[in-house]
Design a protein around this motif. Structure first.
Motif, short mmCIF file in Angstrom:
data_model
loop_
_atom_site.label_atom_id
_atom_site.label_comp_id
_atom_site.label_asym_id
_atom_site.label_seq_id
_atom_site.Cartn_x
_atom_site.Cartn_y
_atom_site.Cartn_z
N LYS A 173 13.93 4.05 -1.48
CA LYS A 173 13.59 5.47 -1.44
C LYS A 173 12.21 5.68 -0.84
O LYS A 173 12.00 6.59 -0.03
CB LYS A 173 13.65 6.06 -2.85
CG LYS A 173 15.06 6.21 -3.39
CD LYS A 173 15.06 6.76 -4.81
CE LYS A 173 16.49 6.90 -5.33
NZ LYS A 173 16.51 7.36 -6.74
N LEU A 174 11.26 4.81 -1.21
CA LEU A 174 9.91 4.93 -0.68
C LEU A 174 9.90 4.60 0.82
O LEU A 174 9.18 5.25 1.60
CB LEU A 174 8.97 3.99 -1.44
CG LEU A 174 7.46 4.16 -1.15
CD1 LEU A 174 7.01 5.57 -1.49
CD2 LEU A 174 6.66 3.12 -1.95
N ALA A 224 11.90 -0.39 5.94
CA ALA A 224 10.63 0.29 6.21
C ALA A 224 10.25 0.18 7.69
O ALA A 224 9.80 1.16 8.30
CB ALA A 224 9.53 -0.32 5.33
N LEU A 225 10.45 -0.99 8.28
CA LEU A 225 10.17 -1.16 9.71
C LEU A 225 11.07 -0.24 10.54
O LEU A 225 10.62 0.34 11.53
CB LEU A 225 10.39 -2.62 10.12
CG LEU A 225 9.36 -3.63 9.62
CD1 LEU A 225 9.84 -5.05 9.86
CD2 LEU A 225 8.00 -3.40 10.30
N ALA A 269 16.13 -1.77 -10.17
CA ALA A 269 15.34 -0.53 -10.15
C ALA A 269 14.24 -0.60 -9.10
O ALA A 269 13.95 0.39 -8.41
CB ALA A 269 14.75 -0.28 -11.54
N THR A 270 13.61 -1.78 -8.95
CA THR A 270 12.57 -1.94 -7.94
C THR A 270 13.16 -1.79 -6.53
O THR A 270 12.55 -1.17 -5.65
CB THR A 270 11.91 -3.33 -8.07
OG1 THR A 270 11.34 -3.45 -9.38
CG2 THR A 270 10.81 -3.52 -7.03
N TYR A 271 14.33 -2.37 -6.34
CA TYR A 271 14.99 -2.26 -5.03
C TYR A 271 15.30 -0.81 -4.69
O TYR A 271 15.02 -0.34 -3.59
CB TYR A 271 16.26 -3.11 -5.05
CG TYR A 271 17.04 -3.10 -3.76
CD1 TYR A 271 16.45 -3.47 -2.56
CD2 TYR A 271 18.39 -2.75 -3.75
CE1 TYR A 271 17.18 -3.47 -1.37
CE2 TYR A 271 19.13 -2.76 -2.57
CZ TYR A 271 18.51 -3.12 -1.39
OH TYR A 271 19.23 -3.12 -0.22
N LEU A 306 4.96 -1.97 -0.52
CA LEU A 306 5.64 -2.32 -1.76
C LEU A 306 6.55 -3.52 -1.55
O LEU A 306 6.59 -4.44 -2.38
CB LEU A 306 6.45 -1.12 -2.27
CG LEU A 306 7.33 -1.38 -3.50
CD1 LEU A 306 6.49 -1.84 -4.68
CD2 LEU A 306 8.11 -0.11 -3.88
N ALA A 307 7.27 -3.53 -0.43
CA ALA A 307 8.17 -4.64 -0.14
C ALA A 307 7.40 -5.95 0.01
O ALA A 307 7.83 -7.00 -0.49
CB ALA A 307 8.97 -4.36 1.13
#
Length: 296
Positions: free
Chosen positions: A71-72, A103-104, A64-66, A83-84
């Motif tokens: 998504k974020l 994210a990057l 769920a965290t992944y 978050l990561a």
């Protein structure tokens, strides 16, 4: 690579062919990776299961965290990166590393994303080959967007070595090959794809582009005509056919294709390329002869 007077862009150039195709392919791969990471985590947790089933609950929480992190990373890359990083500090391992790379990528820090993804693939020694291949393929896409087509080809090649018959991986390596000027290698990969999926439209258009770059205009035109027979409103197909028609001396045919792009996708990058071509399309000008390219 191209006549400097013209904006004749290759169908292998995603930035023109389809404005968001690279990002779309990237996120499709992320969805696959999400499922694979979750499955891998669940398998790793299996031996540790107790009567209270605490391990599966932890695995579900990590999954769920992944999912939330990915998504974020897409919606708010800066927050996703934070978050990561926090998750990595808590022992998030490979899924956290992958989310940080995504994210990057969304922050357009493509070189850093590519390096992170390559490092992750090297660390995933116990992961399934399909999972490592997807990570390396994403690294290749990031290198391509970073402007390093040679490293993109290398990363894509490593992905293909793990999954040699995956048509999407072969297609991505073909794109990297063409970007690096290895047009013969691009055609070879696309031949492989089209043997198993002979009606695949994107592969037909990409092979047409590569053959055009090699001066093989007749097979190039045959491929793009086959693609457009299936998807008559294909913007990349019309752009590529216009390119080929112009090189074959069919200026009116080229004009019709490029003008149609303006009606189908006004304001797109393909439209801008087509408009630039149209500005140079004067009836009195002679069409340049296509010069064969040497693959390497």
């Amino acid at each position: 690579m191209r006549n400097p007077e013209w904006q004749i862009r290759s169908g292998l150039d995603r930035t023109v062919c389809c404005d968001s195709a690279a990002t779309l392919r990237y996120w499709i791969a992320c969805a696959v990776l999400c499922l694979l990471f979750i499955a891998t985590a669940a398998a790793a947790a299996e031996p540790a299961r107790s009567p209270t089933r605490s391990a599966p609950r932890n695995s579900e929480a990590e999954a769920a965290t992944y999912d939330r992190c990915l998504k974020l990373a897409k919606q708010d890359p800066g927050a996703g990166k934070s978050l990561a990083q926090a998750w990595q500090e808590r022992g998030g391992a490979h899924p956290a590393d992958h989310c940080a790379a995504v994210a990057l990528f969304e922050l357009k820090q493509y070189k850093e994303a590519a390096e992170r993804l390559e490092a992750l693939a090297q660390e995933m020694t116990r992961a399934p080959a399909s999972l490592r291949a997807e990570v390396l393929d994403q690294a290749g896409q990031a290198w391509l967007l970073a402007g390093d087509s040679v490293r993109a080809y290398t990363a894509s090649g490593q992905a293909v070595s793990l999954q040699p018959n995956d048509p999407d991986l072969l297609l991505d390596r073909a794109e990297a090959a063409a970007s690096a000027g290895y047009f013969d290698k691009a055609v070879a990969d696309l031949d492989h794809v089209l043997k198993t999926e002979p009606a695949r439209v994107d592969a037909l258009i990409y092979r047409a582009s590569a053959n055009r770059a090699l001066g093989r205009l007749d097979p190039a035109l045959a491929d793009v005509e086959k693609a457009l027979a299936q998807v008559p409103k294909s913007v990349p197909g019309l752009l590529e056919r216009g390119n080929i028609r112009r090189l074959k001396g069919d200026l009116e045919g080229a004009r019709q294709d490029w003008e149609r792009i303006g009606r189908l996708a006004p304001g797109s990058r393909a439209d801008m390329a087509a408009r630039a071509n149209l500005e140079h399309l004067e009836p009195g000008r002679n069409a340049p002869q296509a010069k064969p390219r040497r693959g390497s």
